[in-house]
Design an enzyme around this catalytic site. Structure first.
Site, PDB file in Angstrom:
ATOM      1  CB  ALA A 156      -0.884   0.001   1.241  1.00 16.72           C
ATOM      2  CE  LYS A 157       3.346   6.753  -3.950  1.00 26.35           C
ATOM      3  NZ  LYS A 157       4.695   6.784  -3.383  1.00 26.35           N
TER       4      LYS A 157
END
Ligand SMILES: Cc1ncc(COP(=O)(O)O)c(C=O)c1O
Length: 313
Positions: A156-157
């Site tokens: 996940a960013k």
């Protein structure tokens, strides 16, 4: 940083300085946000956003991993970005969409807090400097390990996760280097503080596997495809720290940094301290793809459809 005239927030285009949030915004306290870094380039077919849809898909995926639903579809965000680039009259720019838990709920449960969404675009030059792109950068293996998938979500960013990268980046800068290389929890090479990493050894291009706590970078997908089209072997496998020092070539890639050779790691000169031929070849292909100079990769360009406004004076 440079700024632009207009910014998009929750469905509206606003003057840059009017994009404000309350200090009790949930994401400010707990890091509950997800974002993207995207670039648009001036190409011969017009201003074009590079692999736009994949970045926006990843934004939605990052949000989903944190139980957050973005109230705008990929198509809506794409259209808003086009309108914003055109409205700002930018021929090329960096693009930062962010979705975050907003104001209205404190405490760790974010699920009742609203989801705010903003998109900013502004001119941003080479993240690790023009010289870095041509001569290569000096990197330091960080004492901070990249967080594992047992603690957070490397795929996940997500905003809060970047405190880990900030520590690594600051350590490298304070120690006199340009960038950090982070190892994963097992001591294998993971990635840069904002870039994926490759080594070239004995004719093979090697990247860390998806299990090495990496972000699944869109630039790395580009590099892999270009390298294979150029006839190279690309292998994903664990990389030992010492292999960084023993490599013939090391390079990094990311949207902000683009493709950057690494000429030194922990004061070991890589390949004699000169940028190697494989890095050069892939960097050239990468830059050609970004700037729309290679018709084989035109599918990666999302041409900004709205007619551009008068350039800012
Ligand atoms: C931690 C991290 N790894 C890798 C990358 C490279 O990803 P991309 O090529 O999608 O920009 C980035 C930049 O977004 C990043 O922040």
């Amino acid at each position: 940083m440079e700024q632009a005239d207009l910014i998009w927030m929750n469905g509206e285009i606003l003057p840059w300085e009017d994009a404000k949030v309350h200090v009790l915004t949930h994401g400010l306290h707990y890091g509950t946000g997800v974002f993207e870094g995207i670039r648009a380039y001036e190409t011969e077919v017009g201003t074009a956003v590079f692999r736009h849809r994949e970045h926006l898909d990843r934004l939605h995926e990052s949000a989903g991993l944190y139980y957050m639903e973005i109230p705008y579809s990929v198509d809506e965000l794409r259209a808003a970005t086009h309108e914003l680039i055109a409205g700002n009259g930018l021929a090329s720019c960096y693009i930062r969409p962010i979705a975050f838990r907003g104001y209205g709920q404190m405490g760790l449960n974010p699920l009742e807090a609203p989801v705010d969404v903003a998109i900013a675009v502004w001119p941003w030059g080479a993240y690790l400097g023009e010289e870095g792109k041509t001569r290569g950068i000096r990197a330091k293996v960080s004492s901070w390990r990249r967080f594992s998938g047992e603690a957070l979500i490397p795929h996940a960013k997500a905003s809060g996760q970047y405190l880990n990268n900030v520590l690594a980046k600051v350590e490298s800068l304070k120690s006199g280097y340009d960038e950090a290389i982070m190892l994963d929890a097992h001591g294998f090479v993971s990635e840069g503080s904002g870039e994926n990493i490759y080594i070239v050894r004995d004719g093979s291009i090697i990247e860390p596997p998806q299990t090495a706590s990496v972000l699944d970078g869109i630039s790395r997908r580009t590099v892999n495809e270009l390298a294979r089209d150029l006839g190279h072997d690309v292998v994903a496998r664990d990389i030992a720290r010492a292999e960084l020092y023993l490599a013939d070539e090391v390079f990094m890639c990311g949207t902000a940094a683009e493709l950057v050779p690494v000429r030194e790691v922990d004061d070991h000169a890589i390949g004699g301290g000169e940028v190697g031929p494989v890095t050069r070849e892939i960097q050239q292909a990468f830059n050609d793809a970004l700037h729309g100079r290679d018709p084989r990769y035109r599918d990666w360009l999302d041409v900004v459809a709205v007619p551009a406004a008068e350039p800012r004076s």
